[in-house]
Design a protein around this motif. Structure first.
Motif, PDB file in Angstrom:
ATOM      1  N   LYS A 603       0.825  -1.201   0.000  1.00  0.00           N
ATOM      2  CA  LYS A 603       0.000   0.000   0.000  1.00  0.00           C
ATOM      3  C   LYS A 603       0.861   1.254   0.000  1.00  0.00           C
ATOM      4  CE  LYS A 603      -3.602   2.385   2.625  1.00  0.00           C
ATOM      5  NZ  LYS A 603      -4.421   2.379   3.857  1.00  0.00           N
ATOM      6  N   ALA A 604       1.916   1.269   0.804  1.00  0.00           N
ATOM      7  CA  ALA A 604       2.804   2.435   0.860  1.00  0.00           C
ATOM      8  C   ALA A 604       3.474   2.673  -0.484  1.00  0.00           C
ATOM      9  CB  ALA A 604       3.846   2.256   1.964  1.00  0.00           C
ATOM     10  N   VAL A 605       3.929   1.592  -1.115  1.00  0.00           N
ATOM     11  CA  VAL A 605       4.565   1.720  -2.432  1.00  0.00           C
ATOM     12  C   VAL A 605       3.574   2.264  -3.453  1.00  0.00           C
ATOM     13  CG1 VAL A 605       5.581   0.443  -4.355  1.00  0.00           C
ATOM     14  CG2 VAL A 605       6.302  -0.059  -2.014  1.00  0.00           C
ATOM     15  N   ALA A 606       2.359   1.704  -3.458  1.00  0.00           N
ATOM     16  CA  ALA A 606       1.357   2.131  -4.434  1.00  0.00           C
ATOM     17  C   ALA A 606       0.963   3.592  -4.224  1.00  0.00           C
ATOM     18  CB  ALA A 606       0.125   1.229  -4.333  1.00  0.00           C
ATOM     19  N   LEU A 607       0.789   4.002  -2.968  1.00  0.00           N
ATOM     20  CA  LEU A 607       0.453   5.399  -2.686  1.00  0.00           C
ATOM     21  C   LEU A 607       1.575   6.332  -3.121  1.00  0.00           C
ATOM     22  CD1 LEU A 607      -1.267   5.195   0.822  1.00  0.00           C
ATOM     23  CD2 LEU A 607      -2.309   6.012  -1.299  1.00  0.00           C
ATOM     24  N   TYR A 608       2.802   5.891  -2.877  1.00  0.00           N
ATOM     25  CA  TYR A 608       3.953   6.718  -3.266  1.00  0.00           C
ATOM     26  C   TYR A 608       3.988   6.904  -4.781  1.00  0.00           C
ATOM     27  CZ  TYR A 608       8.788   8.107  -4.133  1.00  0.00           C
ATOM     28  OH  TYR A 608       9.907   8.755  -4.575  1.00  0.00           O
ATOM     29  N   LYS A 609       3.822   5.807  -5.508  1.00  0.00           N
ATOM     30  CA  LYS A 609       3.827   5.902  -6.971  1.00  0.00           C
ATOM     31  C   LYS A 609       2.674   6.773  -7.462  1.00  0.00           C
ATOM     32  CE  LYS A 609       6.330   1.858  -8.592  1.00  0.00           C
ATOM     33  NZ  LYS A 609       6.324   0.753  -9.568  1.00  0.00           N
ATOM     34  N   SER A 610       1.522   6.629  -6.815  1.00  0.00           N
ATOM     35  CA  SER A 610       0.366   7.431  -7.204  1.00  0.00           C
ATOM     36  C   SER A 610       0.645   8.922  -7.029  1.00  0.00           C
ATOM     37  CB  SER A 610      -0.851   7.023  -6.367  1.00  0.00           C
ATOM     38  OG  SER A 610      -1.968   7.828  -6.676  1.00  0.00           O
ATOM     39  N   LYS A 611       1.299   9.277  -5.929  1.00  0.00           N
ATOM     40  CA  LYS A 611       1.642  10.676  -5.675  1.00  0.00           C
ATOM     41  C   LYS A 611       2.637  11.205  -6.703  1.00  0.00           C
ATOM     42  CE  LYS A 611      -0.698  12.226  -2.196  1.00  0.00           C
ATOM     43  NZ  LYS A 611      -1.529  13.435  -2.332  1.00  0.00           N
ATOM     44  N   VAL A 612       3.627  10.379  -7.026  1.00  0.00           N
ATOM     45  CA  VAL A 612       4.615  10.791  -8.025  1.00  0.00           C
ATOM     46  C   VAL A 612       3.935  11.018  -9.375  1.00  0.00           C
ATOM     47  CG1 VAL A 612       6.660  10.087  -9.321  1.00  0.00           C
ATOM     48  CG2 VAL A 612       6.547   9.678  -6.853  1.00  0.00           C
ATOM     49  N   ILE A 613       3.016  10.103  -9.733  1.00  0.00           N
ATOM     50  CA  ILE A 613       2.300  10.236 -11.006  1.00  0.00           C
ATOM     51  C   ILE A 613       1.445  11.509 -11.019  1.00  0.00           C
ATOM     52  CG2 ILE A 613       0.429   9.226 -12.393  1.00  0.00           C
ATOM     53  CD1 ILE A 613       1.601   6.480 -11.713  1.00  0.00           C
ATOM     54  N   GLU A 614       0.773  11.803  -9.903  1.00  0.00           N
ATOM     55  CA  GLU A 614      -0.028  13.030  -9.825  1.00  0.00           C
ATOM     56  C   GLU A 614       0.836  14.262 -10.066  1.00  0.00           C
ATOM     57  OE1 GLU A 614      -2.104  13.258  -6.163  1.00  0.00           O
ATOM     58  OE2 GLU A 614      -3.288  11.448  -6.509  1.00  0.00           O
ATOM     59  N   ARG A 615       2.027  14.255  -9.510  1.00  0.00           N
ATOM     60  CA  ARG A 615       2.929  15.389  -9.703  1.00  0.00           C
ATOM     61  C   ARG A 615       3.365  15.501 -11.157  1.00  0.00           C
ATOM     62  NH1 ARG A 615       8.488  14.440  -7.429  1.00  0.00           N
ATOM     63  NH2 ARG A 615       8.678  13.571  -9.509  1.00  0.00           N
ATOM     64  N   LEU A 616       3.671  14.330 -11.777  1.00  0.00           N
ATOM     65  CA  LEU A 616       4.093  14.331 -13.180  1.00  0.00           C
ATOM     66  C   LEU A 616       2.962  14.780 -14.099  1.00  0.00           C
ATOM     67  CD1 LEU A 616       6.152  11.004 -13.268  1.00  0.00           C
ATOM     68  CD2 LEU A 616       7.056  13.333 -13.327  1.00  0.00           C
ATOM     69  N   ILE A 617       1.740  14.364 -13.775  1.00  0.00           N
ATOM     70  CA  ILE A 617       0.582  14.804 -14.569  1.00  0.00           C
ATOM     71  C   ILE A 617       0.445  16.320 -14.486  1.00  0.00           C
ATOM     72  CG2 ILE A 617      -1.953  14.780 -14.651  1.00  0.00           C
ATOM     73  CD1 ILE A 617      -1.830  11.802 -13.950  1.00  0.00           C
ATOM     74  N   GLY A 618       0.613  16.855 -13.295  1.00  0.00           N
ATOM     75  CA  GLY A 618       0.538  18.301 -13.121  1.00  0.00           C
ATOM     76  C   GLY A 618       1.595  19.028 -13.937  1.00  0.00           C
ATOM     77  N   GLU A 619       2.802  18.471 -13.970  1.00  0.00           N
ATOM     78  CA  GLU A 619       3.879  19.094 -14.747  1.00  0.00           C
ATOM     79  C   GLU A 619       3.562  19.075 -16.239  1.00  0.00           C
ATOM     80  OE1 GLU A 619       7.334  16.913 -13.659  1.00  0.00           O
ATOM     81  OE2 GLU A 619       7.519  17.828 -11.652  1.00  0.00           O
ATOM     82  N   GLN A 620       3.006  17.938 -16.723  1.00  0.00           N
ATOM     83  CA  GLN A 620       2.674  17.835 -18.148  1.00  0.00           C
ATOM     84  C   GLN A 620       1.551  18.803 -18.523  1.00  0.00           C
ATOM     85  OE1 GLN A 620       4.343  15.935 -20.494  1.00  0.00           O
ATOM     86  NE2 GLN A 620       5.750  15.581 -18.770  1.00  0.00           N
ATOM     87  N   LYS A 621       0.588  18.989 -17.619  1.00  0.00           N
ATOM     88  CA  LYS A 621      -0.509  19.922 -17.889  1.00  0.00           C
ATOM     89  C   LYS A 621       0.001  21.357 -17.956  1.00  0.00           C
ATOM     90  CE  LYS A 621      -4.389  17.211 -16.094  1.00  0.00           C
ATOM     91  NZ  LYS A 621      -5.448  17.113 -15.046  1.00  0.00           N
TER      92      LYS A 621
END
Length: 660
Positions: A603-621
């Motif tokens: 769960k910790a790994v998945a949440l961490y990856k999810s947070k990183v992806i959210e940040r990357l999505i924000g950067e791409q937008k």
């Protein structure tokens, strides 16, 4: 730069109980030691020292680390300097490469000033013992007029500064010490006429002032002239290394005796301390001729809560003692006072009576502060009702300083009896004064403690599994998730658990899962101390192999102080509660550590990856919103967004399965 082999030897030799014990009074509690934290004010000890793990941790302010980082925090020195201080204590030779000119230039001014003070102390002592002027003037004064032995003179590092106005300044510069540090330490002064240097302490006997760890931070100089236009004492000015309100003269020599005797004797001047120490009364310190400060009291409070104030028997000495008592009481200390005969000060008194006589005098003549002050003020009032009312108000102000309710109530009752005042009036007056000075802090403290206790009881009642799972949730920040993953590694990296994939149970290792998930997407922690610990664990994990526990000293003694402190924090916080045996007898299922890891780690790994992806999505937008974007670049960003959103959905489904 200190090589790693030497650093390892220093850590291996360092006894954290010995080192921390030089600064605070430690009391053994089980396998650990406990004290009130030296880094913040507290009434209930929350500062723990673990000799087996070689770490300290305060559960009040959160600070933690090892012996070296404790020295860094306490002394305000750099990591290399803290290593050198520990090495010197244990007789370890530190070999360093020669510093470059740039490194010398960038060397901390504070260290340069301390080095100069050390040289100056040796210089003054050498002049006292080896120079004809020093021997005939300074040494004869210490021996004949003050009755000091050579052993005492050398122990306290007493010295003499030559009468020639610039001799010390010239000799210091000839030895390679810079003009700027001679001025900043206050050892030298600058002539307005031509800018040349001259000695602040010229033609004076010298008293080096040691800080709590024994480093020389300042000097006091006494003139031997009878000219009343010349100040009797000259002291070092405030500087980067010296704040007079934070130093107590003699504490470095007295701290062990204070711990052993259970109380400290507070006097006023240099000779008071030295003469009493020579007489055998070694638990004695002085405020160095300045008014007692809150910082000095808190420094002393690390070693004892009991202070006996010895003051000169004249009126000025008595009232000076009274001024300091209120400050001591406000810090929760226990105060007793000892009036000396009118013809004595602590210096002459100690020389006249010796250790046995001084201790017997203290034992038979010391008075509780309240009884002493009440009798003194009542004598001064001499039956005048108006003056008596003012003195009762003075007593109320003193009692209101006491932070603890029980001794405060006892003193109110005693004051009411001694001064013949209704107790209920004193109670209300003290309450009014405390309300005006402390506000509602006592109530806040009570509520905080009650809330903390309730939470502890609740967590114990619901069991470890809920507490374990509540640490990381979807709203957790990237930094908190990085800390959580680092904690899993340090605590459980060697452990295994069975993870359910469909209908199949797959055996997993904690470290393999975390490193595998991070490496698959080439993820690097943003938090630098977390990344340092991650790298340290990976290095040892690859060397030792999967399933082998990595010794904690690799993290607790990490050369990066921030990484070390983080390791202490992660290894000492949020410990799981042990389930009640009653639960087991009633067949109530409690998740095992393996079962908790099977949920927590993925769960910790998945949440961490999810947070990183959210940040990357924000950067791409943000990139997509830029003006002047060509068609090719826009297609590339849209493709990347599609990939990231797909990954986000995949992780969301994975998290949903984990939660269910």
């Amino acid at each position: 730069m200190i090589d790693r082999e030497t650093v390892d030897r220093i850590y291996a030799a360092a006894d954290i109980v010995e080192i921390v014990g030089d600064y605070v009074t430690l009391k053994k509690k089980g396998v650990n030691y406990q004290a009130c934290c030296p880094f913040h004010e507290e009434k209930t000890p929350s500062f723990i020292v673990s000799p087996s793990k070689g770490l300290f941790k305060c559960f009040g302010c959160g600070k933690g680390g090892n012996a070296v980082t404790f020295i860094m925090e306490e002394e305000g020195v750099s990591y290399p300097e803290a290593l050198r201080m520990v090495a010197k204590r244990y007789g370890i030779e530190v070999k360093e490469r020669e510093l470059s000119e740039e490194e010398v230039r960038r060397n901390d001014d504070r260290e340069s000033m301390l080095a100069l003070n050390g040289w100056a102390a040796d210089y003054f002592a050498r002049i006292l013992h080896d120079d004809p002027e020093g021997r005939s003037v300074g040494l004869s004064y210490f021996r004949q007029q003050r009755g000091l032995t050579d052993a005492t003179i050398r122990l306290f590092g007493l010295g003499f500064c030559p009468a020639r106005g610039d001799r010390m300044s010239r000799d210091a510069q000839a030895a390679g010490y810079k003009r700027e540090f001679l001025l900043s330490t206050g050892l030298s002064l600058e002539r307005e006429s031509d800018g040349s240097l001259y000695d602040r302490f010229r033609d004076r006997v010298i008293f080096p002032v040691h800080n709590i760890s024994g480093r020389i931070v300042a000097f006091g100089g006494r003139t031997l002239r009878t000219d009343k236009t010349v100040a009797k004492y000259q002291n070092s000015p405030e500087s980067e290394v010296y704040s007079k309100k934070r130093e107590l003269y003699g504490l470095y020599f007295a701290k062990k005796a204070i711990q052993q005797r259970g109380y400290a004797i507070l006097v006023e001047g240099y000779f008071d301390v030295i003469s009493m120490y020579q007489a055998g009364v070694q638990n004695v310190v002085a405020s160095s001729g300045t008014s007692l400060t809150t910082e000095q009291i808190r420094l002393l409070k690390r070693f004892t809560r009991n202070i006996t104030v010895i003051y000169d028997g004249d009126a000025a000495g008595i009232h000076a003692a009274l001024r300091g008592i209120d400050m001591i009481l406000s810090e929760g200390m226990n105060v007793r006072v000892v009036p000396l005969p009118a013809e004595d000060d602590p210096d002459t008194f100690a020389r006249r009576l010796g250790a046995a006589g001084v201790e017997e005098y203290i034992r038979t003549r010391e008075q509780d502060f309240l009884s002493f002050k009440a009798r003194l003020l009542m004598d001064e009032a001499a039956g005048d009702p108006i003056r008596k009312a003012a003195l009762v108000s003075d007593m109320v102000q003193t009692i209101a300083q006491i932070p603890d309710a029980i001794p405060r109530a006892v003193y109110i009752r005693e004051c009411a009896r001694t001064m013949e005042v209704d107790e209920s009036i004193l109670v209300s007056e003290v309450a009014r004064r405390r309300l005006a000075t402390t506000g509602d802090r006592e109530t806040d403290e009570f509520v905080r403690r009650q809330t903390s206790q309730l939470r502890t009881e609740e967590r114990a009642a619901v069991g470890p599994a809920v507490e374990f799972r509540q640490r990381v949730e979807a709203g957790s920040s990237i930094e908190s998730l990085e800390r959580e993953l680092t904690k899993y590694l340090l605590r459980y990296g060697h452990c295994s658990f069975d993870f359910k994939e469909g209908q199949t149970m797959v055996p997993c290792n904690v470290a393999e899962v975390i490193f595998g998930e991070l490496d698959a997407d080439r993820l690097v922690f943003e938090n630098r101390p977390c990344n340092e610990l991650l790298a340290a664990y990976r290095e040892q994990w690859q060397r030792l192999g999967v399933g082998v526990e990595v010794p904690l000293h690799w993290f607790l003694n990490h050369p990066d102080p921030e990484a070390c402190n983080l390791a202490v924090d992660l290894l000492t916080s949020d410990d799981h509660y042990v389930p009640s045996e009653l639960w087991r007898r009633k067949d109530i299922h409690v998740e095992t550590a393996d079962e908790m890891l099977a949920v927590g780690v993925p769960k910790a790994v998945a949440l961490y990856k999810s947070k990183v992806i959210e940040r990357l999505i924000g950067e791409q937008k943000e990139q997509l919103a830029r003006e002047g974007l060509d068609e090719t670049e826009e297609e590339r960003i849209l493709l990347r967004l599609s990939q990231l959103n797909h990954a986000k959905v995949t992780i969301a489904r994975r998290l949903q399965r984990l939660i269910l």
